[in-house]
Design a protein around this motif. Structure first.
Motif, PDB file in Angstrom:
ATOM      1  N   SER A 142       0.832  -1.202   0.000  1.00  0.00           N
ATOM      2  CA  SER A 142       0.000   0.000   0.000  1.00  0.00           C
ATOM      3  C   SER A 142       0.867   1.253   0.000  1.00  0.00           C
ATOM      4  O   SER A 142       0.544   2.257  -0.641  1.00  0.00           O
ATOM      5  CB  SER A 142      -0.958  -0.006   1.189  1.00  0.00           C
ATOM      6  OG  SER A 142      -0.248   0.017   2.415  1.00  0.00           O
ATOM      7  N   GLU A 145       2.235   1.712  -3.512  1.00  0.00           N
ATOM      8  CA  GLU A 145       1.161   2.201  -4.382  1.00  0.00           C
ATOM      9  C   GLU A 145       0.969   3.701  -4.189  1.00  0.00           C
ATOM     10  O   GLU A 145       0.868   4.462  -5.158  1.00  0.00           O
ATOM     11  CB  GLU A 145      -0.131   1.448  -4.054  1.00  0.00           C
ATOM     12  CG  GLU A 145      -1.391   2.013  -4.698  1.00  0.00           C
ATOM     13  CD  GLU A 145      -1.446   1.816  -6.199  1.00  0.00           C
ATOM     14  OE1 GLU A 145      -2.178   2.566  -6.851  1.00  0.00           O
ATOM     15  OE2 GLU A 145      -0.744   0.914  -6.708  1.00  0.00           O
ATOM     16  N   ARG A 146       0.950   4.134  -2.932  1.00  0.00           N
ATOM     17  CA  ARG A 146       0.722   5.552  -2.653  1.00  0.00           C
ATOM     18  C   ARG A 146       1.862   6.416  -3.192  1.00  0.00           C
ATOM     19  O   ARG A 146       1.625   7.435  -3.842  1.00  0.00           O
ATOM     20  CB  ARG A 146       0.578   5.767  -1.143  1.00  0.00           C
ATOM     21  CG  ARG A 146       0.334   7.218  -0.751  1.00  0.00           C
ATOM     22  CD  ARG A 146      -0.091   7.320   0.707  1.00  0.00           C
ATOM     23  NE  ARG A 146       0.961   6.956   1.620  1.00  0.00           N
ATOM     24  CZ  ARG A 146       1.903   7.807   2.067  1.00  0.00           C
ATOM     25  NH1 ARG A 146       1.893   9.064   1.647  1.00  0.00           N
ATOM     26  NH2 ARG A 146       2.815   7.413   2.918  1.00  0.00           N
ATOM     27  N   GLU A 234     -14.383  -8.894  -7.497  1.00  0.00           N
ATOM     28  CA  GLU A 234     -13.029  -9.374  -7.226  1.00  0.00           C
ATOM     29  C   GLU A 234     -12.953 -10.890  -7.365  1.00  0.00           C
ATOM     30  O   GLU A 234     -11.937 -11.426  -7.839  1.00  0.00           O
ATOM     31  CB  GLU A 234     -12.605  -8.948  -5.814  1.00  0.00           C
ATOM     32  CG  GLU A 234     -12.357  -7.452  -5.688  1.00  0.00           C
ATOM     33  CD  GLU A 234     -11.890  -7.044  -4.300  1.00  0.00           C
ATOM     34  OE1 GLU A 234     -11.292  -5.964  -4.181  1.00  0.00           O
ATOM     35  OE2 GLU A 234     -12.131  -7.822  -3.342  1.00  0.00           O
ATOM     36  N   TYR A 270      -3.091  -7.440  -8.115  1.00  0.00           N
ATOM     37  CA  TYR A 270      -2.736  -6.065  -7.776  1.00  0.00           C
ATOM     38  C   TYR A 270      -2.493  -5.221  -9.035  1.00  0.00           C
ATOM     39  O   TYR A 270      -2.879  -4.050  -9.105  1.00  0.00           O
ATOM     40  CB  TYR A 270      -1.497  -6.027  -6.879  1.00  0.00           C
ATOM     41  CG  TYR A 270      -1.817  -6.193  -5.404  1.00  0.00           C
ATOM     42  CD1 TYR A 270      -2.396  -5.159  -4.679  1.00  0.00           C
ATOM     43  CD2 TYR A 270      -1.544  -7.382  -4.733  1.00  0.00           C
ATOM     44  CE1 TYR A 270      -2.706  -5.304  -3.330  1.00  0.00           C
ATOM     45  CE2 TYR A 270      -1.837  -7.537  -3.390  1.00  0.00           C
ATOM     46  CZ  TYR A 270      -2.418  -6.493  -2.692  1.00  0.00           C
ATOM     47  OH  TYR A 270      -2.713  -6.639  -1.359  1.00  0.00           O
ATOM     48  N   ASN A 273      -5.829  -4.393 -10.614  1.00  0.00           N
ATOM     49  CA  ASN A 273      -6.477  -3.335  -9.830  1.00  0.00           C
ATOM     50  C   ASN A 273      -5.813  -1.989 -10.059  1.00  0.00           C
ATOM     51  O   ASN A 273      -6.475  -0.946 -10.126  1.00  0.00           O
ATOM     52  CB  ASN A 273      -6.422  -3.679  -8.330  1.00  0.00           C
ATOM     53  CG  ASN A 273      -7.663  -4.420  -7.873  1.00  0.00           C
ATOM     54  OD1 ASN A 273      -8.650  -4.503  -8.600  1.00  0.00           O
ATOM     55  ND2 ASN A 273      -7.624  -4.964  -6.683  1.00  0.00           N
ATOM     56  N   GLU A 274      -4.502  -2.026 -10.180  1.00  0.00           N
ATOM     57  CA  GLU A 274      -3.741  -0.805 -10.465  1.00  0.00           C
ATOM     58  C   GLU A 274      -4.197  -0.203 -11.794  1.00  0.00           C
ATOM     59  O   GLU A 274      -4.447   1.005 -11.885  1.00  0.00           O
ATOM     60  CB  GLU A 274      -2.260  -1.164 -10.517  1.00  0.00           C
ATOM     61  CG  GLU A 274      -1.316  -0.068 -10.977  1.00  0.00           C
ATOM     62  CD  GLU A 274       0.092  -0.642 -11.125  1.00  0.00           C
ATOM     63  OE1 GLU A 274       0.596  -1.267 -10.167  1.00  0.00           O
ATOM     64  OE2 GLU A 274       0.682  -0.476 -12.211  1.00  0.00           O
ATOM     65  N   VAL A 276      -7.037  -0.648 -13.405  1.00  0.00           N
ATOM     66  CA  VAL A 276      -8.414  -0.157 -13.311  1.00  0.00           C
ATOM     67  C   VAL A 276      -8.455   1.209 -12.622  1.00  0.00           C
ATOM     68  O   VAL A 276      -9.190   2.113 -13.025  1.00  0.00           O
ATOM     69  CB  VAL A 276      -9.299  -1.177 -12.560  1.00  0.00           C
ATOM     70  CG1 VAL A 276     -10.667  -0.580 -12.243  1.00  0.00           C
ATOM     71  CG2 VAL A 276      -9.459  -2.447 -13.387  1.00  0.00           C
ATOM     72  N   SER A 277      -7.622   1.371 -11.582  1.00  0.00           N
ATOM     73  CA  SER A 277      -7.646   2.620 -10.819  1.00  0.00           C
ATOM     74  C   SER A 277      -7.061   3.788 -11.588  1.00  0.00           C
ATOM     75  O   SER A 277      -7.426   4.939 -11.349  1.00  0.00           O
ATOM     76  CB  SER A 277      -6.888   2.438  -9.498  1.00  0.00           C
ATOM     77  OG  SER A 277      -5.501   2.296  -9.727  1.00  0.00           O
ATOM     78  N   ILE A 278      -6.135   3.551 -12.525  1.00  0.00           N
ATOM     79  CA  ILE A 278      -5.504   4.659 -13.248  1.00  0.00           C
ATOM     80  C   ILE A 278      -6.088   4.874 -14.643  1.00  0.00           C
ATOM     81  O   ILE A 278      -5.837   5.909 -15.259  1.00  0.00           O
ATOM     82  CB  ILE A 278      -3.972   4.462 -13.358  1.00  0.00           C
ATOM     83  CG1 ILE A 278      -3.622   3.202 -14.151  1.00  0.00           C
ATOM     84  CG2 ILE A 278      -3.334   4.447 -11.990  1.00  0.00           C
ATOM     85  CD1 ILE A 278      -2.129   2.968 -14.308  1.00  0.00           C
ATOM     86  N   TYR A 279      -6.899   3.914 -15.130  1.00  0.00           N
ATOM     87  CA  TYR A 279      -7.399   4.005 -16.510  1.00  0.00           C
ATOM     88  C   TYR A 279      -8.222   5.271 -16.729  1.00  0.00           C
ATOM     89  O   TYR A 279      -8.066   5.964 -17.735  1.00  0.00           O
ATOM     90  CB  TYR A 279      -8.245   2.764 -16.842  1.00  0.00           C
ATOM     91  CG  TYR A 279      -8.718   2.752 -18.282  1.00  0.00           C
ATOM     92  CD1 TYR A 279      -7.867   2.318 -19.293  1.00  0.00           C
ATOM     93  CD2 TYR A 279      -9.999   3.165 -18.624  1.00  0.00           C
ATOM     94  CE1 TYR A 279      -8.276   2.304 -20.617  1.00  0.00           C
ATOM     95  CE2 TYR A 279     -10.424   3.150 -19.945  1.00  0.00           C
ATOM     96  CZ  TYR A 279      -9.560   2.723 -20.935  1.00  0.00           C
ATOM     97  OH  TYR A 279      -9.971   2.717 -22.248  1.00  0.00           O
ATOM     98  N   HIS A 281      -8.335   7.854 -14.496  1.00  0.00           N
ATOM     99  CA  HIS A 281      -7.885   8.750 -13.439  1.00  0.00           C
ATOM    100  C   HIS A 281      -8.180  10.213 -13.813  1.00  0.00           C
ATOM    101  O   HIS A 281      -8.127  10.598 -14.984  1.00  0.00           O
ATOM    102  CB  HIS A 281      -6.380   8.567 -13.231  1.00  0.00           C
ATOM    103  CG  HIS A 281      -5.866   9.095 -11.938  1.00  0.00           C
ATOM    104  ND1 HIS A 281      -5.570  10.417 -11.747  1.00  0.00           N
ATOM    105  CD2 HIS A 281      -5.589   8.470 -10.756  1.00  0.00           C
ATOM    106  CE1 HIS A 281      -5.114  10.601 -10.518  1.00  0.00           C
ATOM    107  NE2 HIS A 281      -5.116   9.436  -9.893  1.00  0.00           N
TER     108      HIS A 281
END
Length: 377
Positions: A142, A145-146, A234, A270, A273-274, A276-279, A281
């Protein structure tokens, strides 16, 4: 780039100023915070002119580095914007010091400096149990990631500037490589790769592998059944990733989930998920609005102007996202790679990878300072 003989009008927003400077030297710890805090506050209250931070450090405490960032990024009682930060590495910027270097609004390196990025670390004083290891692993992931996303958000403008500078050379690159059908993004990657040292190329290749893994996993996952439950989504992802890994390793007799495969499964999860979170953004929308004039050709602009007002903005944004999204996704992947292992960079590598803005003693590198100072208006 401006001609070397061009007359420049110095701009304080792009130049280091020893008269308004603090020094990050030695270990980054609470003693350093105590030492530089009075000077930061003094400069902030004198004026809102830029503050320079000179760096020669191998890093130290993450929490102390975060405290320094917060201090430098502070407003005042009249709600003025934070002072602009000019960061300069004079000799070494490693670990938390490398983060402080890239944190600068305009980041500069001396030509022989040493720059090192790596992920968060957990120092242990006592023996650990299996439960401790699970917690530490989750905490480190985490944290990485941050920090990766903080680096990506803060430095993406540098990466986009590299893209726009190289953009006019894409046709020339296609001819040289004999690949007339190469996409603009492929051309960009090819030119950047040619600028890097051998070590820089290794980091770039790791980034490209991660970026490609996004596409592989997306292809493997395909469409998911719509569900309001996150755990159901998930669960679907995990099942499809398991099928993907089984297909990929079916012919490898010694490959099993119990012998390392489970770790690959977790990494895949991971990474997906990464992605998906930035696509989608928010940064992509900001980039589209800020750089639209540079990404659109005259023909593109003419086509959009001919559309009805209701359609124009939406279609223009969708068009821009197609060009900008790969640039953003690749850079986000790079920032995640920089959190893995030890990533030592020479200043020119850090420049071409969008992590700093200028290398002193390298006048041929395209810098925003030269453009601004050549055209002050």
């Amino acid at each position: 780039m401006a001609e070397k003989s061009a007359i420049l009008t110095p701009n304080i927003n792009f130049r280091a100023n020893p008269a308004r400077a603090i020094y990050i030297q030695g270990s980054i710890d609470q003693n350093l915070v105590n030492q530089i805090t009075p000077k930061i506050i003094e400069f902030q209250n004198q004026s809102r002119d830029p503050i320079t931070i000179y760096i020669d450090s191998l890093g130290g405490s993450i929490s102390s580095a975060e405290t320094i960032k917060r201090l430098l990024n502070a407003s005042d009682q009249d709600d003025h914007p934070p002072c602009r930060i000019i960061s300069v590495v004079t000799a070494r910027a490693a670990s938390a010091a490398a983060d402080l270097l890239s944190f600068g609004d305009y980041a500069i390196s001396y030509s022989e400096s040493f720059i090192l990025f790596h992920g968060t670390r957990h120092l242990l004083d006592d023996p650990v149990t299996v439960d401790d290891i699970a917690y530490i692993s989750s905490d480190l992931k985490s944290g990485n990631e941050r920090f990766a996303m903080e680096l990506a958000n803060h430095s993406i403008e540098r990466w986009v500037f590299r893209y726009l500078f190289i953009l006019p050379k894409f046709d020339e690159f296609k001819k040289e490589m004999g690949k007339p059908k190469s996409s603009d993004f492929e051309c960009f990657c090819g030119v950047i790769l040619s600028k890097l040292s051998e070590n820089g190329k290794k980091i770039f290749q790791k980034t490209f592998n991660r970026y490609s893994k996004y596409q592989q996993l997306l292809s493997a996952v395909g469409k998911l059944r719509i569900s309001k439950s996150l755990i159901n989504i998930e669960g679907q992802l995990l099942k499809k990733i398991i099928d993907f890994e089984i297909r990929k390793h079916r012919k490898e007799k010694n490959w099993t989930f119990s012998k390392g495969g489970i770790n690959q499964l977790v990494d895949d999860f991971y990474i997906l998920n990464e992605y998906v979170s930035i696509y989608n953004h928010k940064q992509i929308d900001d980039l589209c609005k800020r750089w639209d004039d540079f990404f659109l050709t005259r023909a593109d602009k003419k086509n959009f102007e001919s559309l009805p007002e209701k359609e124009k903005e939406e279609k223009k944004m969708n068009f821009l996202k197609e060009s900008i999204r790969p640039v953003w996704l690749f850079f986000a992947a790079l920032c995640h790679i920089l959190q893995e292992g030890e990533n030592e960079l020479i200043p020119k590598d850090a420049f071409w990878l969008g992590l700093i803005d200028e290398v002193i003693g390298e006048p041929d590198l395209p810098t925003l300072r030269i453009l601004v100072e050549s055209n002050p208006s």
